[in-house]
Write an enzyme that holds these catalytic residues in place. Structure first.
Site, short mmCIF file in Angstrom:
data_model
loop_
_atom_site.label_atom_id
_atom_site.label_comp_id
_atom_site.label_asym_id
_atom_site.label_seq_id
_atom_site.Cartn_x
_atom_site.Cartn_y
_atom_site.Cartn_z
N LEU A 139 0.87 -1.17 0.00
CA LEU A 139 0.00 0.00 0.00
C LEU A 139 0.90 1.22 0.00
CD1 LEU A 139 -2.70 -0.80 2.75
CD2 LEU A 139 -3.00 -0.92 0.27
N ASP A 140 0.44 2.33 -0.58
CA ASP A 140 1.19 3.57 -0.50
C ASP A 140 1.37 3.97 0.96
OD1 ASP A 140 1.13 3.65 -3.24
OD2 ASP A 140 -0.40 5.21 -3.36
N LYS A 141 2.41 4.71 1.24
CA LYS A 141 2.68 5.18 2.60
C LYS A 141 1.46 5.86 3.21
CE LYS A 141 5.25 8.88 4.90
NZ LYS A 141 6.26 9.97 4.72
N THR A 143 -1.72 5.71 2.27
CA THR A 143 -2.98 4.97 2.19
C THR A 143 -3.12 4.10 3.43
OG1 THR A 143 -2.84 4.90 -0.23
CG2 THR A 143 -4.31 3.31 0.82
N HIS A 244 0.30 3.85 -7.42
CA HIS A 244 -0.54 5.05 -7.33
C HIS A 244 -1.74 5.03 -8.27
CE1 HIS A 244 3.30 7.46 -5.93
NE2 HIS A 244 2.94 6.50 -5.08
#
Length: 327
Positions: A139-141, A143, A244
């Site tokens: 997961l993105d940082k 998110t 992303h």
């Protein structure tokens, strides 16, 4: 690591489940490790094998195998007790094959340039005599939401393969600027990584088929709630897993995700709200052989819950029609 012990159950611990007895006396040891010790017969009552739900009786002898001390739980990285507690507090589901976290926003999943504190480096919080779990996706940082860890090599291979297919359904919730039109549909196209003027190596831009590094991406979306024309609650289902992807697609549609400072649109952000990214990995539907799908849902992080409340969005709403629109 302690040696083998034999404990005689007193009247004050009678009728206690075996797994709860261990959780009471060894709170730093994961439930998964206790279950493994039970399956292997390392934990015994009056010399016989037992299950976690077996209830103890006064006078019984409980075999306690060698157990790690609190300081031995994470021997490889020496992570702090506070970090061990933080990681365990994020656990939302656990079984013999996996641990599922409700990841906090702002906590990176893996290391990188100038990133020294991240999920991958803290996985020794779950280490036991079988090793440590493994990441199977990212997961993105910024998110929040569901992040799956595999406990074994076999489950890691199975889950990693699932995450690359459409058999595993991923559902995200986002608060977006404005209201997409139409209110349900799909966003698709090619994208590739590039570098910004500031040297950001994880910046995605639109691309054409055949461009070097171009990858196809497909996202299905449906609007679940509206706050006038200022913002909307959008349910997202990525059918591919590009870096992303959801952020790029919503910005490309002209409705950036609230708090996204990288992928922007022309609609101004409403004032008085958190500046954190409003993107949450809400639900996973994981296929299981011979069993119903495993469905796991993660509650919203605090900043999104406050924004939902401000806009009058109700996370307990029936989203069955929205789910139909995403298929």
């Amino acid at each position: 690591m302690s040696g083998v012990q034999t404990v005689i159950i007193g009247p004050d611990e009678a009728d206690t489940r075996v797994d709860r007895w261990f959780k009471r006396h060894y709170p730093h040891v994961s439930h998964g490790m206790i279950e493994k010790l039970l399956r292997k017969g390392q934990i015994r009552v009056d010399g016989g094998r037992v299950k976690g739900n077996t209830r103890l009786e006064t006078g019984q002898s409980l075999r306690v195998p060698p157990m790690p001390a609190p300081g031995e739980v994470a021997p490889r990285t020496g992570i702090s007790e506070d970090d061990v507690m933080m990681m365990r507090n994020m656990v939302i589901y656990e079984d013999d094959d996996m641990i599922v976290l409700n990841k906090k926003p702002g906590l990176p999943v893996q290391g990188g340039s100038k990133v020294t504190r991240h999920i991958d480096g803290l996985l020794d919080a779950f280490a036991d005599n079988q090793g440590r779990p493994k990441l199977v996706h990212r997961l993105d940082k910024d998110t929040s939401g569901l992040l799956v860890l595999a406990k074994t090599v076999k489950s890691a291979a199975y889950l990693a393969k699932l995450f690359k297919t459409r058999d595993l359904k991923k559902t995200y919730w986002a608060v977006c600027l404005g209201v997409p039109v139409p209110k349900a549909g799909e966003i698709k196209g090619f994208m590739r990584k590039t570098s910004s003027d500031q040297g950001d190596r994880e910046l995605m831009v639109a691309a054409s088929h055949g461009d070097e590094g171009a990858q196809y991406a497909l996202t299905r979306y449906a609007v679940a709630g509206e706050a006038g024309r200022r913002a909307s609650w959008v349910v997202l289902r990525p059918e591919t897993g590009r870096t992303h992807q959801l952020r790029v697609h919503m910005a490309a549609a002209g409705h950036s995700i609230l708090g996204d400072g990288k992928y922007l649109c022309d609609i101004p952000e409403p004032g008085g709200l958190s500046k954190k990214l409003h993107l949450h990995a809400r639900k996973l539907e994981i296929p299981r052989s011979g069993k119903p799908d495993l469905v796991i849902e993660a509650p919203l992080p605090e900043h999104m819950a406050k924004t939902f409340d401000s806009f009058g969005f109700n996370p307990r709403d029936d989203l069955s029609l929205v789910e139909v629109a995403l298929t």
